[in-house]
Design a protein around this motif. Structure first.
Motif, PDB file in Angstrom:
ATOM      1  N   GLY A   1     -34.644 -57.507 -33.616  1.00 16.40           N
ATOM      2  CA  GLY A   1     -33.276 -57.172 -33.960  1.00 16.40           C
ATOM      3  C   GLY A   1     -32.991 -57.631 -35.370  1.00 16.40           C
ATOM      4  O   GLY A   1     -33.795 -58.339 -35.990  1.00 16.40           O
ATOM      5  N   ALA A   2     -31.839 -57.236 -35.921  1.00 20.92           N
ATOM      6  CA  ALA A   2     -31.474 -57.628 -37.284  1.00 20.92           C
ATOM      7  C   ALA A   2     -29.982 -57.864 -37.367  1.00 20.92           C
ATOM      8  O   ALA A   2     -29.195 -57.271 -36.624  1.00 20.92           O
ATOM      9  N   ILE A   3     -29.599 -58.749 -38.283  1.00 18.30           N
ATOM     10  CA  ILE A   3     -28.196 -59.008 -38.583  1.00 18.30           C
ATOM     11  C   ILE A   3     -27.966 -58.674 -40.049  1.00 18.30           C
ATOM     12  O   ILE A   3     -28.702 -59.133 -40.930  1.00 18.30           O
ATOM     13  N   LEU A   4     -26.945 -57.867 -40.315  1.00 19.60           N
ATOM     14  CA  LEU A   4     -26.563 -57.520 -41.682  1.00 19.60           C
ATOM     15  C   LEU A   4     -25.199 -58.128 -41.969  1.00 19.60           C
ATOM     16  O   LEU A   4     -24.246 -57.924 -41.212  1.00 19.60           O
ATOM     17  N   GLU A   5     -25.104 -58.891 -43.050  1.00 20.86           N
ATOM     18  CA  GLU A   5     -23.855 -59.521 -43.449  1.00 20.86           C
ATOM     19  C   GLU A   5     -23.146 -58.598 -44.437  1.00 20.86           C
ATOM     20  O   GLU A   5     -23.556 -58.471 -45.595  1.00 20.86           O
ATOM     21  N   ALA A   6     -22.080 -57.952 -43.991  1.00 19.43           N
ATOM     22  CA  ALA A   6     -21.406 -56.949 -44.815  1.00 19.43           C
ATOM     23  C   ALA A   6     -20.933 -57.523 -46.142  1.00 19.43           C
ATOM     24  O   ALA A   6     -21.005 -56.856 -47.182  1.00 19.43           O
ATOM     25  N   ALA A   7     -20.431 -58.755 -46.133  1.00 22.69           N
ATOM     26  CA  ALA A   7     -19.896 -59.353 -47.353  1.00 22.69           C
ATOM     27  C   ALA A   7     -20.978 -59.656 -48.378  1.00 22.69           C
ATOM     28  O   ALA A   7     -20.668 -59.862 -49.562  1.00 22.69           O
TER      29      ALA A   7
ATOM     30  N   ALA B   1     -17.909 -49.375 -57.024  1.00 23.49           N
ATOM     31  CA  ALA B   1     -17.801 -49.408 -55.571  1.00 23.49           C
ATOM     32  C   ALA B   1     -16.905 -50.549 -55.112  1.00 23.49           C
ATOM     33  O   ALA B   1     -16.090 -50.386 -54.192  1.00 23.49           O
ATOM     34  N   ALA B   2     -17.049 -51.716 -55.750  1.00 22.88           N
ATOM     35  CA  ALA B   2     -16.228 -52.862 -55.360  1.00 22.88           C
ATOM     36  C   ALA B   2     -14.744 -52.577 -55.599  1.00 22.88           C
ATOM     37  O   ALA B   2     -13.885 -52.954 -54.790  1.00 22.88           O
TER      38      ALA B   2
ATOM     39  N   THR C   1     -34.444 -55.488 -61.837  1.00 22.01           N
ATOM     40  CA  THR C   1     -33.785 -54.882 -60.679  1.00 22.01           C
ATOM     41  C   THR C   1     -33.497 -56.003 -59.691  1.00 22.01           C
ATOM     42  O   THR C   1     -34.386 -56.425 -58.952  1.00 22.01           O
ATOM     43  N   PRO C   2     -32.274 -56.534 -59.681  1.00 26.98           N
ATOM     44  CA  PRO C   2     -31.998 -57.713 -58.859  1.00 26.98           C
ATOM     45  C   PRO C   2     -32.155 -57.436 -57.374  1.00 26.98           C
ATOM     46  O   PRO C   2     -31.901 -56.334 -56.885  1.00 26.98           O
ATOM     47  N   LEU C   3     -32.567 -58.467 -56.660  1.00 27.82           N
ATOM     48  CA  LEU C   3     -32.633 -58.461 -55.205  1.00 27.82           C
ATOM     49  C   LEU C   3     -31.523 -59.350 -54.666  1.00 27.82           C
ATOM     50  O   LEU C   3     -31.174 -60.362 -55.290  1.00 27.82           O
ATOM     51  N   SER C   4     -30.975 -58.981 -53.524  1.00 29.56           N
ATOM     52  CA  SER C   4     -29.920 -59.765 -52.885  1.00 29.56           C
ATOM     53  C   SER C   4     -30.269 -59.997 -51.427  1.00 29.56           C
ATOM     54  O   SER C   4     -30.787 -59.097 -50.745  1.00 29.56           O
ATOM     55  N   VAL C   5     -29.976 -61.192 -50.931  1.00 29.89           N
ATOM     56  CA  VAL C   5     -30.133 -61.504 -49.513  1.00 29.89           C
ATOM     57  C   VAL C   5     -28.931 -60.934 -48.765  1.00 29.89           C
ATOM     58  O   VAL C   5     -27.783 -61.235 -49.101  1.00 29.89           O
ATOM     59  N   VAL C   6     -29.198 -60.099 -47.751  1.00 27.32           N
ATOM     60  CA  VAL C   6     -28.095 -59.436 -47.041  1.00 27.32           C
ATOM     61  C   VAL C   6     -28.123 -59.662 -45.540  1.00 27.32           C
ATOM     62  O   VAL C   6     -27.241 -59.168 -44.827  1.00 27.32           O
TER      63      VAL C   6
ATOM     64  N   ARG D   1     -26.895 -55.683 -35.888  1.00 26.26           N
ATOM     65  CA  ARG D   1     -25.522 -56.164 -35.756  1.00 26.26           C
ATOM     66  C   ARG D   1     -24.975 -56.380 -37.161  1.00 26.26           C
ATOM     67  O   ARG D   1     -25.578 -57.089 -37.971  1.00 26.26           O
ATOM     68  N   VAL D   2     -23.841 -55.762 -37.449  1.00 23.64           N
ATOM     69  CA  VAL D   2     -23.184 -55.923 -38.749  1.00 23.64           C
ATOM     70  C   VAL D   2     -22.023 -56.889 -38.561  1.00 23.64           C
ATOM     71  O   VAL D   2     -21.152 -56.666 -37.716  1.00 23.64           O
TER      72      VAL D   2
END
Length: 343
Positions: free
Chosen positions: A247-253, A261-262, A305-310, A324-325
């Motif tokens: 399974g996976a968890i995605l943190e929307a923030a 977009a922001a 090309t930056p990477l972000s932890v999500v 799960r978001v």
């Protein structure tokens, strides 16, 4: 459904099939000796010793994958780049491509010339060439198919089925710009500043395949699973989770957003599901061990090309809802869809 581009008054007629190939497409094969100037039925290519071939194919249909009035050059470049994005997700280096074009009676020589010019521009940018294909007529809509070939060290291609319990989820670049760009092209967000409108339109028309980053991630030996984001961040993370049996968890923030977009999201919070599921991002989505994160973030910064932890892979098996978001307070968001599906 929208149909293919209409013929402009006074536009030149298409030449016959073989003249069309010789005029517009044979020059694109000049750098591929095995293509024989598109004078034969097939191309020969031998990968270098110690390398596997990586092959991927995508189709684009007028009115579904591009708008009827999109410039022919940008249609060509998007067709090529969405395939190069698949190669980037494997850590592969592109070599060339095969292409089938199904033109309608409304397709004129000016459109084909612009289409070929777009391909030529990106061939120069990515160092590849046309290896062969087919050119046919169709009653419509205009349909285009491209198969890209790349090479990767034998047995090293990155896959989507390697995510492990405890992994961290990372994504490159920014998410949601392509889906928002399509809305801009459909004459929404009319109050958006012109520069931001152009930025979002470009993100829809011209994906940026993360080839250099993909090859660097492969060389790092730090990535467990990877794919590109084409059908939406939530849906594609679900593909990784299901293929890996987790399974996976995605943190929307935590999802990285462009300034455009922001700004739109701040004014209209109900755009969040579109940003997370709309697709057309063509960024790289990957999982890795927590102790690899700092090295990966540094690698992304070095590449530009930056990477972000999500998110993370918590360890439970994939169930009815593999992703799960959650919002910044840990409350699960109920999205109507996980991503784009053709049917």
């Amino acid at each position: 459904m929208a149909q293919a581009p209409g013929k402009l008054p006074g536009a030149s007629e298409l030449p016959g099939e073989f003249d069309l190939i010789a005029r517009y497409f044979a020059p694109l094969s000049a750098g591929m000796p095995g293509a024989l100037g598109l004078t034969d039925d097939a191309c020969t290519y031998a990968p270098p010793p110690g390398y596997d071939l990586v092959l991927t194919v995508d189709a684009m249909v007028a009115g579904i994958h591009f708008l009827p009035d999109d410039p022919a050059a940008s249609v060509a470049r998007k067709l090529l780049r969405v395939n190069l994005s698949d190669l980037a997700a494997k850590g592969a280096m592109p070599v060339g491509y095969l292409m089938t074009t199904a033109f309608t009676a409304e397709t004129d020589a000016d459109w084909v010339a612009g289409f070929a010019a777009g391909l030529a521009a990106d061939q120069r940018e990515y160092g590849i060439g046309l290896m062969g294909g087919d050119t046919i007529a169709t009653p419509g809509p205009l349909s285009l198919t491209l198969t890209a070939l790349g090479i990767v060290p034998t047995g090293r291609a990155l896959r989507r089925n390697g995510a492990r319990p405890g992994d961290v989820v990372l994504v490159s670049g920014t998410i949601g710009d392509g889906a928002l760009g399509l809305k801009v092209l459909r004459h929404e967000f009319l109050d958006l500043p012109p520069a931001e409108r152009r930025f979002l339109e470009d993100r829809y028309h011209l994906p940026q395949p993360r080839l250099r980053l993909g090859q660097a991630l492969l060389a790092s030996n730090l990535v467990h699973a990877m794919m590109d984001v084409s059908d939406g961040l939530v849906g594609d993370l679900g593909h990784i989770a299901e293929a890996s049996g987790v399974g996976a968890i995605l943190e929307a923030a935590a999802v990285p957003l462009s300034a455009a977009a922001a700004g739109l999201l701040a004014d209209a919070p109900d755009l969040l599901p579109l940003i997370l599921t709309g697709g057309d991002d063509y960024e790289l989505l990957l999982t890795a061990a927590p102790d690899a994160v700092n090295d990966l973030l540094a690698l992304g910064a070095e590449i530009g090309t930056p990477l972000s932890v999500v998110g993370c892979i918590p360890g439970h098996a994939a169930g009815e809802r593999p992703v799960r978001v959650i919002d910044r307070d840990g409350v699960e968001l109920n999205l109507a869809t996980g991503g784009y599906r053709h049917f």
